[in-house]
Motif scaffolding. Structure first.
Motif, PDB file in Angstrom:
ATOM      1  N   GLY A 164       0.901  -1.348   0.079  1.00  0.00           N
ATOM      2  CA  GLY A 164       0.007   0.099  -0.106  1.00  0.00           C
ATOM      3  C   GLY A 164       0.794   1.281  -0.151  1.00  0.00           C
ATOM      4  O   GLY A 164       0.093   2.314  -0.036  1.00  0.00           O
ATOM      5  N   ALA A 165       2.036   1.343  -0.224  1.00  0.00           N
ATOM      6  CA  ALA A 165       2.839   2.426  -0.094  1.00  0.00           C
ATOM      7  C   ALA A 165       2.725   3.493  -1.211  1.00  0.00           C
ATOM      8  O   ALA A 165       2.612   4.600  -0.989  1.00  0.00           O
ATOM      9  N   THR A 166       2.642   2.840  -2.356  1.00  0.00           N
ATOM     10  CA  THR A 166       2.531   3.739  -3.536  1.00  0.00           C
ATOM     11  C   THR A 166       1.102   4.477  -3.348  1.00  0.00           C
ATOM     12  O   THR A 166       0.956   5.442  -3.832  1.00  0.00           O
ATOM     13  N   THR A 167       0.020   3.758  -2.984  1.00  0.00           N
ATOM     14  CA  THR A 167      -1.235   4.045  -3.019  1.00  0.00           C
ATOM     15  C   THR A 167      -1.200   5.071  -1.857  1.00  0.00           C
ATOM     16  O   THR A 167      -1.887   6.395  -2.181  1.00  0.00           O
ATOM     17  N   ALA A 168      -0.483   5.057  -0.763  1.00  0.00           N
ATOM     18  CA  ALA A 168      -0.372   6.173   0.277  1.00  0.00           C
ATOM     19  C   ALA A 168       0.317   7.336  -0.523  1.00  0.00           C
ATOM     20  O   ALA A 168      -0.238   8.631   0.055  1.00  0.00           O
ATOM     21  N   LEU A 169       1.373   7.144  -1.162  1.00  0.00           N
ATOM     22  CA  LEU A 169       1.896   8.336  -1.699  1.00  0.00           C
ATOM     23  C   LEU A 169       0.742   9.140  -2.670  1.00  0.00           C
ATOM     24  O   LEU A 169       0.642  10.518  -2.547  1.00  0.00           O
ATOM     25  N   ARG A 170      -0.011   8.395  -3.389  1.00  0.00           N
ATOM     26  CA  ARG A 170      -0.920   9.008  -4.251  1.00  0.00           C
ATOM     27  C   ARG A 170      -2.190   9.568  -3.281  1.00  0.00           C
ATOM     28  O   ARG A 170      -2.526  10.673  -4.015  1.00  0.00           O
ATOM     29  N   VAL A 171      -2.602   9.182  -2.446  1.00  0.00           N
ATOM     30  CA  VAL A 171      -3.541   9.847  -1.658  1.00  0.00           C
ATOM     31  C   VAL A 171      -2.909  11.082  -1.062  1.00  0.00           C
ATOM     32  O   VAL A 171      -3.647  12.120  -0.954  1.00  0.00           O
ATOM     33  N   ILE A 172      -1.860  11.081  -0.498  1.00  0.00           N
ATOM     34  CA  ILE A 172      -1.041  12.170   0.090  1.00  0.00           C
ATOM     35  C   ILE A 172      -1.200  13.470  -1.115  1.00  0.00           C
ATOM     36  O   ILE A 172      -1.376  14.504  -0.825  1.00  0.00           O
ATOM     37  N   ALA A 173      -0.425  12.868  -2.323  1.00  0.00           N
ATOM     38  CA  ALA A 173      -0.417  13.877  -3.202  1.00  0.00           C
ATOM     39  C   ALA A 173      -2.070  14.174  -3.969  1.00  0.00           C
ATOM     40  O   ALA A 173      -2.002  15.123  -4.567  1.00  0.00           O
ATOM     41  N   GLY A 174      -2.897  13.732  -3.457  1.00  0.00           N
ATOM     42  CA  GLY A 174      -4.235  14.142  -4.121  1.00  0.00           C
ATOM     43  C   GLY A 174      -4.753  13.691  -5.403  1.00  0.00           C
ATOM     44  O   GLY A 174      -5.789  13.841  -5.956  1.00  0.00           O
ATOM     45  N   LEU A 175      -3.894  12.640  -5.829  1.00  0.00           N
ATOM     46  CA  LEU A 175      -4.433  11.810  -6.959  1.00  0.00           C
ATOM     47  C   LEU A 175      -5.325  10.782  -6.850  1.00  0.00           C
ATOM     48  O   LEU A 175      -5.689  10.490  -7.854  1.00  0.00           O
ATOM     49  N   GLU A 176      -5.351  10.384  -5.519  1.00  0.00           N
ATOM     50  CA  GLU A 176      -6.501   9.485  -5.257  1.00  0.00           C
ATOM     51  C   GLU A 176      -7.261   9.904  -3.822  1.00  0.00           C
ATOM     52  O   GLU A 176      -6.346  10.633  -2.941  1.00  0.00           O
ATOM     53  N   ARG A 177      -8.403   9.578  -3.820  1.00  0.00           N
ATOM     54  CA  ARG A 177      -9.103  10.177  -2.425  1.00  0.00           C
ATOM     55  C   ARG A 177      -9.284   8.907  -1.707  1.00  0.00           C
ATOM     56  O   ARG A 177      -9.759   8.035  -2.039  1.00  0.00           O
ATOM     57  N   ALA A 178      -8.856   9.368  -0.341  1.00  0.00           N
ATOM     58  CA  ALA A 178      -9.184   8.162   0.702  1.00  0.00           C
ATOM     59  C   ALA A 178     -10.624   8.028   0.935  1.00  0.00           C
ATOM     60  O   ALA A 178     -11.699   9.003   0.710  1.00  0.00           O
ATOM     61  N   ASP A 179     -11.041   6.856   1.188  1.00  0.00           N
ATOM     62  CA  ASP A 179     -12.547   6.617   1.637  1.00  0.00           C
ATOM     63  C   ASP A 179     -12.755   6.939   2.882  1.00  0.00           C
ATOM     64  O   ASP A 179     -14.000   7.606   2.979  1.00  0.00           O
ATOM     65  N   THR A 180     -12.132   6.820   3.994  1.00  0.00           N
ATOM     66  CA  THR A 180     -12.243   7.673   5.158  1.00  0.00           C
ATOM     67  C   THR A 180     -10.921   8.037   5.726  1.00  0.00           C
ATOM     68  O   THR A 180      -9.911   7.675   5.265  1.00  0.00           O
ATOM     69  N   GLY A 181     -11.145   8.694   6.699  1.00  0.00           N
ATOM     70  CA  GLY A 181      -9.768   9.308   7.305  1.00  0.00           C
ATOM     71  C   GLY A 181      -9.553  10.871   7.016  1.00  0.00           C
ATOM     72  O   GLY A 181     -10.243  11.273   6.094  1.00  0.00           O
ATOM     73  N   THR A 182      -8.267  11.290   7.343  1.00  0.00           N
ATOM     74  CA  THR A 182      -8.052  12.735   6.920  1.00  0.00           C
ATOM     75  C   THR A 182      -6.514  12.778   6.492  1.00  0.00           C
ATOM     76  O   THR A 182      -5.708  12.034   7.057  1.00  0.00           O
ATOM     77  N   VAL A 183      -6.240  13.590   5.514  1.00  0.00           N
ATOM     78  CA  VAL A 183      -5.005  13.794   5.155  1.00  0.00           C
ATOM     79  C   VAL A 183      -4.699  15.250   5.142  1.00  0.00           C
ATOM     80  O   VAL A 183      -5.282  16.145   4.550  1.00  0.00           O
ATOM     81  N   ARG A 184      -3.679  15.631   5.746  1.00  0.00           N
ATOM     82  CA  ARG A 184      -3.345  16.998   6.101  1.00  0.00           C
ATOM     83  C   ARG A 184      -2.186  17.345   5.358  1.00  0.00           C
ATOM     84  O   ARG A 184      -0.988  16.588   5.773  1.00  0.00           O
ATOM     85  N   ILE A 185      -2.156  18.535   4.717  1.00  0.00           N
ATOM     86  CA  ILE A 185      -0.942  19.156   4.161  1.00  0.00           C
ATOM     87  C   ILE A 185      -0.465  20.496   5.004  1.00  0.00           C
ATOM     88  O   ILE A 185      -1.525  21.205   4.984  1.00  0.00           O
ATOM     89  N   ALA A 186       0.469  20.883   5.532  1.00  0.00           N
ATOM     90  CA  ALA A 186       0.512  22.005   6.241  1.00  0.00           C
ATOM     91  C   ALA A 186       0.369  23.317   5.329  1.00  0.00           C
ATOM     92  O   ALA A 186       0.868  23.186   4.183  1.00  0.00           O
ATOM     93  N   ASP A 187      -0.378  24.267   5.756  1.00  0.00           N
ATOM     94  CA  ASP A 187      -0.637  25.468   5.103  1.00  0.00           C
ATOM     95  C   ASP A 187       0.403  26.049   4.241  1.00  0.00           C
ATOM     96  O   ASP A 187       1.501  26.118   4.893  1.00  0.00           O
TER      97      ASP A 187
END
Length: 260
Positions: free
Chosen positions: A59-82
């Motif tokens: 799931g590591a590559t998927t994690a990167l894609r979710v952080i980058a906004g290329l995929e949307r998480a089903d649940t939970g939150t992803v935060r990028i500092a302002d």
């Protein structure tokens, strides 16, 4: 502002009050009914290099894609500092088809309004080991194409770098040299990086902290020296390197090995 299941979140206290660049809380992601990320929690401090290691399909590559906004998480939150920009280098990312190496990098600097784009492009080419800035991009070997992608990522001016096996395609010695050059550059610029690799030795060489992914979640996390010294979970040990396991009973500092 916190947006559930979105890859862009601004903390209420703003960047000055946050000591992290990336934060994932309880992130899940499924494909075709199969859970790829399973309650993933990960915090990356500002200026920290975190290496994620795991078996194929962890799931590591998927994690990167979710952080980058290329995929949307089903649940939970992803935060990028302002105010922080994110740039990615994935295994499938392609270099510009036409033009030379220098121009491919300088183009990114020009977009940022750099009046010395060509000069800075040559400097970045040197960082990643591209010895011929005039070479045509379509004639480059696979390893040199990876170098161009890394130089373009560095040229972007982003403070957060997401790397998916960034040294793929390079032979062992060249891989080690570029690994050290890139790590030195990231640290000199105070950049935050999440570096996914299948090579545990590479992870130990580049990272402030290693996160071991098993089944879509972080199974262990810590400084490289601590993680390799204390591998209590067999699944974690199997990811970090060849291990031999024997059945036994531990009592205080004594180990009673069965069959002995």
């Amino acid at each position: 502002m916190v947006v559930d299941s979105a890859a862009l979140t601004v903390p209420p206290d703003g960047p000055s009050g946050a000591d992290w660049s990336i934060r994932l809380d309880g992130v899940t992601r499924s494909r075709a009914g199969e859970r790829v990320l399973d309650g993933l929690d990960l915090t990356v401090a500002a200026g920290e290099i975190v290496a994620i290691v795991g078996r194929s399909g962890c799931g590591a590559t998927t994690a990167l894609r979710v952080i980058a906004g290329l995929e949307r998480a089903d649940t939970g939150t992803v935060r990028i500092a302002d105010g922080e920009r994110v740039v990615t280098v994935f295994t499938h990312t392609t270099v510009p088809r036409f033009g030379g190496v220098r121009d491919a990098v300088a183009t990114i600097r020009r977009r940022a309004g750099d009046p010395d784009a060509d000069l800075h492009a040559e400097e970045l080419c040197a960082v990643v080991g591209l010895t011929d800035p005039d070479a045509a991009t379509h004639r480059l070997a696979r390893g040199d194409r990876r170098r161009v992608l890394l130089a373009r990522a560095l040229a972007s001016g982003a403070r957060i770098l997401l790397l998916d096996d960034p040294l793929d395609g390079l032979q062992t010695y060249e891989r080690a040299v570029l690994r050290d050059r890139l790590t030195e550059h990231l640290r000199a610029r105070g950049m935050t990086a999440v570096w996914v690799t299948r090579e545990t030795a590479e992870a130990a060489a580049v990272a402030d902290r290693i996160a071991v992914m098993v089944g879509g979640r972080i199974a262990a996390s810590g400084r490289p020296e601590d993680l390799f010294r204390h591998m209590g979970d067999p699944e974690v040990a199997a990811v970090l390197g060849p291990v031999s396991t024997v059945p036994g009973i531990v009592e205080d500092v004594t180990v009673d090995v069965w069959g002995q």
